[in-house]
Scaffold this active site. Sequence first.
Site, PDB file in Angstrom:
ATOM      1  N   GLU A 228      -5.224  -8.668   0.653  1.00  0.00           N
ATOM      2  CA  GLU A 228      -5.902  -8.328   1.911  1.00  0.00           C
ATOM      3  C   GLU A 228      -7.357  -8.037   1.613  1.00  0.00           C
ATOM      4  O   GLU A 228      -7.694  -7.440   0.593  1.00  0.00           O
ATOM      5  CB  GLU A 228      -5.310  -7.075   2.585  1.00  0.00           C
ATOM      6  CG  GLU A 228      -3.969  -7.240   3.227  1.00  0.00           C
ATOM      7  CD  GLU A 228      -3.470  -5.944   3.874  1.00  0.00           C
ATOM      8  OE1 GLU A 228      -4.311  -5.142   4.341  1.00  0.00           O
ATOM      9  OE2 GLU A 228      -2.248  -5.743   3.879  1.00  0.00           O
TER      10      GLU A 228
ATOM     11  N   GLU B  93       0.822  -1.226   0.000  1.00  0.00           N
ATOM     12  CA  GLU B  93       0.000   0.000   0.000  1.00  0.00           C
ATOM     13  C   GLU B  93       0.853   1.273   0.000  1.00  0.00           C
ATOM     14  O   GLU B  93       0.765   2.098   0.920  1.00  0.00           O
ATOM     15  CB  GLU B  93      -0.948   0.005   1.204  1.00  0.00           C
ATOM     16  CG  GLU B  93      -1.912  -1.160   1.233  1.00  0.00           C
ATOM     17  CD  GLU B  93      -2.960  -1.045   2.341  1.00  0.00           C
ATOM     18  OE1 GLU B  93      -2.846  -0.144   3.201  1.00  0.00           O
ATOM     19  OE2 GLU B  93      -3.894  -1.864   2.344  1.00  0.00           O
TER      20      GLU B  93
END
Length: 459
Positions: free
Chosen positions: A360, A162
């Site tokens: 995720e 991320e």
Amino acid sequence: MKYAFPDNFWWGSASSALQTEGAREGETTWDYWFAREPNRFHNGVGPQQTSTFYQHWKTDIQLLKQLNHNSFRTSISWARLIPDGIGEVNPDAVDFYNQVIDELNEQGITPFITLFHFDMPMAMQEIGGWENRDVVDAYARYAQICFELFGDRVLHWFTFNEPIVPVEGGYLYDFHYPNVVDFRRAATVAYHTVLAHAKAVQAYRAGHYAGEIGIVLNLTPSYPRSQNPADVKAAHVADLMFNRSFLDPVLRGEYPADLVALLKSYDQLPACKPEDGFLIAEGKIDLLGINYYQPRRVKCRDSAVNPQAPFMPEWFFDNYEMPGRKMNPHRGWEIYEPGIYDILINLRDNYGNPRCFISENGMGVENEQRFIENGQINDQYRIEFISEHLAWLHKGISEGCNCLGYHMWTFIDNWSWCNAYKNRYGFIQLDLETQKRTIKKSGEWFAATALNNSFEKES
């Protein structure tokens, strides 16, 4: 209806070094920030208070096996391995990561290893962090050391997790250290992160390792309020800034021309060198990890921009709360399962259908103890959350999307950046006082799903 998944589908979960290991060695930005501003952390709980993976790795890996994981993603802590970011390698860290990697492989759990999951060594931040190209080179050296130490046994590498989050948190919206609000500096951090990624990919290719290298991006599909051209344009700009600013360089080897033109027109472009373009083109990945939690809904701005205010992405759109949306009331996030399908279709149709997996997906819930029945948390809401997302993921695969697996966030309830243990995400309940681990109902459900490579659900 039965949802069966392709053979050799990756079933597992994800975690990170800083959020689980404890026993800190080598100061990170988080340790530094917490020591100075503990008030910025939920209940004053800092990064020392984790799920103690450093001590309990062996029994935790046994629990992964019990949950029928065939894969597991965690990260290496740069600050643990090279405490000052550039100097000597810490032999204790090498021993620890060797033991973890070897034990995972021995138990039939394929290790997926991330090189950077928000945990900048403080020594690197002190010279400017990602704003400084020297840190880009230091990261490339760190990556190469990791490949040399562990690349014979780790076949799935990820340069960053991320990477938009340190940009947003640290340089735009003041929710991570160094708490700067400055778009141009944010753009520089994002740009240098892409360069660091590309240098790590270059080093991996040069080493002719047996595995593959990728990146993990949190993709938030941008949905316009309506098909009014102003709303559609607002969603397009949000998509450029929050998704395509990383997606295009790593999959296409270049930035979107309209993003470059937009930032140039507002004098927000980072400083570039002539050779950067060649480097970015060499950073194309083998495997994309997709973190998906929630959609982004936007509309055109209703009011004029304050010309005295700092330049921000929100100069071009407002956030939009869609009436009737489904919410996770504990986290304040919208739950929109078709988003996972929309991401995959976009990748299929616009990015050449890359090899990818859901790295995720998860649901954070506060005060889960209220759901204890006979000593076990009955988190039926999490089972429903996962199964609904998996149903849409299955639809994407059935329509030709090249999605190879599904990893849940996370394995055991762990420490979360500024939220500590406010919201729990794990398949396994963690008792903070005793560090006792107890499998939740969702963990049992996931273990059965992974074992059968399928699940049944009322359609």
